[in-house]
Scaffold this active site. Structure first.
Site, short mmCIF file in Angstrom:
data_model
loop_
_atom_site.label_atom_id
_atom_site.label_comp_id
_atom_site.label_asym_id
_atom_site.label_seq_id
_atom_site.Cartn_x
_atom_site.Cartn_y
_atom_site.Cartn_z
N ASP A 289 1.46 -0.98 11.94
CA ASP A 289 0.15 -1.47 11.48
C ASP A 289 -0.11 -2.91 11.91
O ASP A 289 -1.18 -3.45 11.64
CB ASP A 289 0.07 -1.38 9.95
CG ASP A 289 0.02 0.06 9.48
OD1 ASP A 289 -0.43 0.92 10.25
OD2 ASP A 289 0.44 0.32 8.33
N LYS B 105 -5.20 5.78 14.33
CA LYS B 105 -5.21 5.09 13.03
C LYS B 105 -6.64 5.09 12.48
O LYS B 105 -7.46 5.89 12.92
CB LYS B 105 -4.65 3.67 13.20
CG LYS B 105 -3.17 3.67 13.58
CD LYS B 105 -2.31 4.21 12.45
CE LYS B 105 -0.85 4.24 12.82
NZ LYS B 105 -0.05 4.91 11.79
N LYS C 46 0.83 -1.20 0.00
CA LYS C 46 0.00 0.00 0.00
C LYS C 46 0.87 1.26 0.00
O LYS C 46 0.61 2.19 -0.77
CB LYS C 46 -0.92 -0.03 1.22
CG LYS C 46 -1.89 1.11 1.32
CD LYS C 46 -3.12 0.73 2.13
CE LYS C 46 -2.85 0.60 3.62
NZ LYS C 46 -2.62 1.90 4.29
N SER C 47 1.89 1.28 0.84
CA SER C 47 2.74 2.48 0.92
C SER C 47 3.43 2.75 -0.42
O SER C 47 3.46 3.89 -0.91
CB SER C 47 3.81 2.29 2.00
OG SER C 47 3.22 2.21 3.26
N GLN D 145 4.30 9.13 7.21
CA GLN D 145 3.41 9.99 6.43
C GLN D 145 3.81 11.45 6.56
O GLN D 145 3.85 12.19 5.57
CB GLN D 145 1.96 9.80 6.88
CG GLN D 145 1.40 8.43 6.54
CD GLN D 145 -0.01 8.22 7.04
OE1 GLN D 145 -0.60 9.11 7.66
NE2 GLN D 145 -0.56 7.06 6.77
N ARG E 74 2.77 5.92 -3.37
CA ARG E 74 3.93 6.73 -3.76
C ARG E 74 4.23 6.59 -5.25
O ARG E 74 4.64 7.56 -5.90
CB ARG E 74 5.14 6.34 -2.91
CG ARG E 74 5.03 6.85 -1.46
CD ARG E 74 5.95 6.07 -0.53
NE ARG E 74 6.04 6.61 0.81
CZ ARG E 74 5.15 6.38 1.79
NH1 ARG E 74 4.09 5.64 1.56
NH2 ARG E 74 5.34 6.90 3.01
N ARG F 41 -7.86 -3.40 9.21
CA ARG F 41 -6.95 -4.30 9.93
C ARG F 41 -7.59 -4.91 11.17
O ARG F 41 -7.25 -6.03 11.57
CB ARG F 41 -5.64 -3.59 10.28
CG ARG F 41 -4.88 -3.12 9.03
CD ARG F 41 -3.43 -2.84 9.31
NE ARG F 41 -2.89 -1.92 8.31
CZ ARG F 41 -2.49 -2.26 7.09
NH1 ARG F 41 -2.56 -3.52 6.70
NH2 ARG F 41 -2.03 -1.35 6.25
C1 S3P Z 1 2.28 4.79 6.15
C2 S3P Z 1 2.74 5.17 7.38
C3 S3P Z 1 2.14 4.73 8.65
C4 S3P Z 1 1.20 3.55 8.48
C5 S3P Z 1 0.32 3.68 7.27
C6 S3P Z 1 1.15 3.86 6.01
C7 S3P Z 1 2.95 5.30 4.94
O1 S3P Z 1 1.37 5.80 9.18
O2 S3P Z 1 0.40 3.37 9.62
O3 S3P Z 1 -0.51 2.55 7.12
O4 S3P Z 1 2.70 4.77 3.84
O5 S3P Z 1 3.74 6.24 5.05
P1 S3P Z 1 2.02 6.95 10.13
O6 S3P Z 1 2.91 7.79 9.31
O7 S3P Z 1 0.83 7.71 10.65
O8 S3P Z 1 2.73 6.19 11.22
#
Ligand code: S3P
Length: 447
Positions: A326, A353, A28-29, A176, A33, A402
């Site tokens: 997560d 979250k 997902k991350s 994030q 991006r 989740r």
């Molecule tokens: C993510 C960062 C995390 C994570 C989220 C995805 C990202 O959040 O919980 O599912 O892709 O940068 P935080 O930056 O709030 O910790």
């Protein structure tokens, strides 16, 4: 997404063992991006393995609204024709980011250094989540924001025509927030630096560097300094998204919990800033092997082979939290079946979250006969010593994918099964979760 009258309850029934191989969806991350960097690069970006969950589709729609051509070529392959840094067009309508905090926060970073007017909103879960953590540093760079109390969505952003570079120390460990500032730094002359007290996932840094941006990383006494040199020309290059270790966590823990299981999950990302759960499971005694370790698109991957067996309770150090942020809901499920007590600390971020995950996990475990102690930023789970947990309850998921997946895994290892009140949100990050689990032998389906 689903509303109270369109909930999709799911039930997981007691299951003996899981077996087989399953390909979990793209990370997902990385997927968010890849699309956003495709928007900011000049030329054609090809992406393969993109996660086609609702969260990422919101990012695709937002990139289109900002002027990119975004095309779905089928089977996880996508094509983006970018506008280049500084070349975005003003969106003609409100950008609805659905359930996705990553989409909202990273996009605010991009918008902050473009002289545009934009309004962001999201679903009832996202509209509760704090945005001040990004709007505050982005304001220092020159952007202006108007939002609800606490800076919550819907939020208006007026990007700056002359953004200023900043050096910003993150008050919370958040990839994030780091990424939002670095993305804003792209259209900003000079050097933008983020100092992280604890290193968080570094996909933005890796992917930006891959497209030709200059990023320096220095580990100092006060934390990790990440410095981006502004106004690079990002040259479009293909992205190959690895399978998501945060999604793999659900079948992996299910296999680890159910005696006699043997499951293989190919090509899962093993970026060390993402693998805290797997390290913890290994400490609990789980059988996890990393086969064929290799690199895909600048990210380490391996085929995970998991076998079921007894687990023991452990204490998870708070500094490990960023690398498994997560994964606490599913770790708590593993802990519920372990021999002894598992102590998790440094969990304050879990409260902001997709839901208050600390409370949601504690209530769900209690309702299914597991003894827990919930502190302000900690969770203690007393394990069953390998015996099935009673189960039998309906778990409130609070629009959180989740929480839904974690409690379905608990249901497999329970005596009476577990029902989650709404499984619709699973699609935000793990489309095909139910058939994938069924394919491994899990008894899961409509309630
Ligand atoms: C993510 C960062 C995390 C994570 C989220 C995805 C990202 O959040 O919980 O599912 O892709 O940068 P935080 O930056 O709030 O910790």
């Amino acid at each position: 997404m689903s509303h109270a009258d369109r909930k999709m309850p799911l039930t997981a029934r007691p299951t003996e063992a899981l077996a087989g191989e399953a390909r979990v969806p793209g990370d997902k991350s990385q997927s968010h991006r890849a699309l956003m960097l495709g928007l900011l690069a000049v030329g054609e970006t090809r992406i393969e393995g993109l996660l086609e969950g609702d969260d990422v589709l919101r990012t695709a729609a937002a990139c289109r609204a900002l002027g990119a051509e975004v095309e779905n070529l089928g089977e996880g392959r996508w094509r983006v024709f970018g506008r280049g840094i500084g070349g975005l067009t003003e969106p003609a309508d409100v950008l609805d980011m659905g359930n996705s905090g990553t989409a909202a926060r990273l996009l605010l970073g991009i918008l902050a250094s473009h002289p545009l007017y934009a309004v962001l909103t999201g679903d009832a879960s996202l509209r509760k989540r704090p945005m001040g953590r990004v709007s505050e540093p982005l304001q220092l760079m020159g952007a202006r924001f108007h939002g609800r109390q606490g800076g919550r969505l819907p939020l208006t952003v007026l990007g700056s025509s002359r953004p200023l570079p900043i050096t910003y120390r993150l008050p919370v460990a958040s990839a994030q927030v780091k990424s939002a500032i670095l993305l804003a730094g792209l259209n900003t002359a000079g050097e933008t630096t983020v100092i992280e007290p604890e290193p968080t996932r570094d996909h933005s840094e890796r992917m930006l560097r891959y497209l030709g941006a200059e990023i320096a990383v220095a580990d100092r006494e006060d934390g990790r300094h990440v410095t981006l040199t502004g106004q690079p020309e990002l040259t479009a290059r293909p992205f190959s998204v690895t399978a998501d270790p945060s999604s793999a966590a659900f079948p992996a823990v299910a296999a680890a919990l159910l005696q006699g299981s043997g499951v293989r999950l190919p090509s899962v990302g093993t970026n060390p800033l993402r693998t805290g759960l797997y390290q913890t499971l290994a400490e609990m005694g789980a059988g996890i092997a990393y086969e064929n370790p290799r690199e895909v698109g600048g990210e380490p991957v391996a085929d995970l082979a998991i076998t079921g067996g007894p687990l023991r309770g452990v204490t998870v150090p708070p500094e490990r939290a960023p690398s498994m942020i997560d994964e606490y809901p599913i770790l708590a499920v593993a802990a519920a079946l372990a021999d002894g007590t598992t102590v998790m600390q440094g969990l304050a971020e879990l409260r902001v979250k997709e839901s208050d995950r600390l409370a949601a996990v504690a209530r769900g475990l209690e309702a299914n006969g597991v003894r827990v102690e919930e502190g302000p930023d900690s969770l203690v789970v007393h394990g069953s010593g390998g015996r099935r947990v009673p189960g039998g309850a309906v778990v409130q998921t609070h629009m959180d994918h989740r929480i839904a997946m974690a409690f379905l895994v608990l249901g497999l290892a329970s005596e009476q099964g577990v029902t989650v009140d709404d499984g619709a949100f699973i699609d935000t990050s793990f489309p095909g979760f139910v058939p994938l689990m069924q394919g491994l032998g899990a008894k899961v389906g409509p309630a």
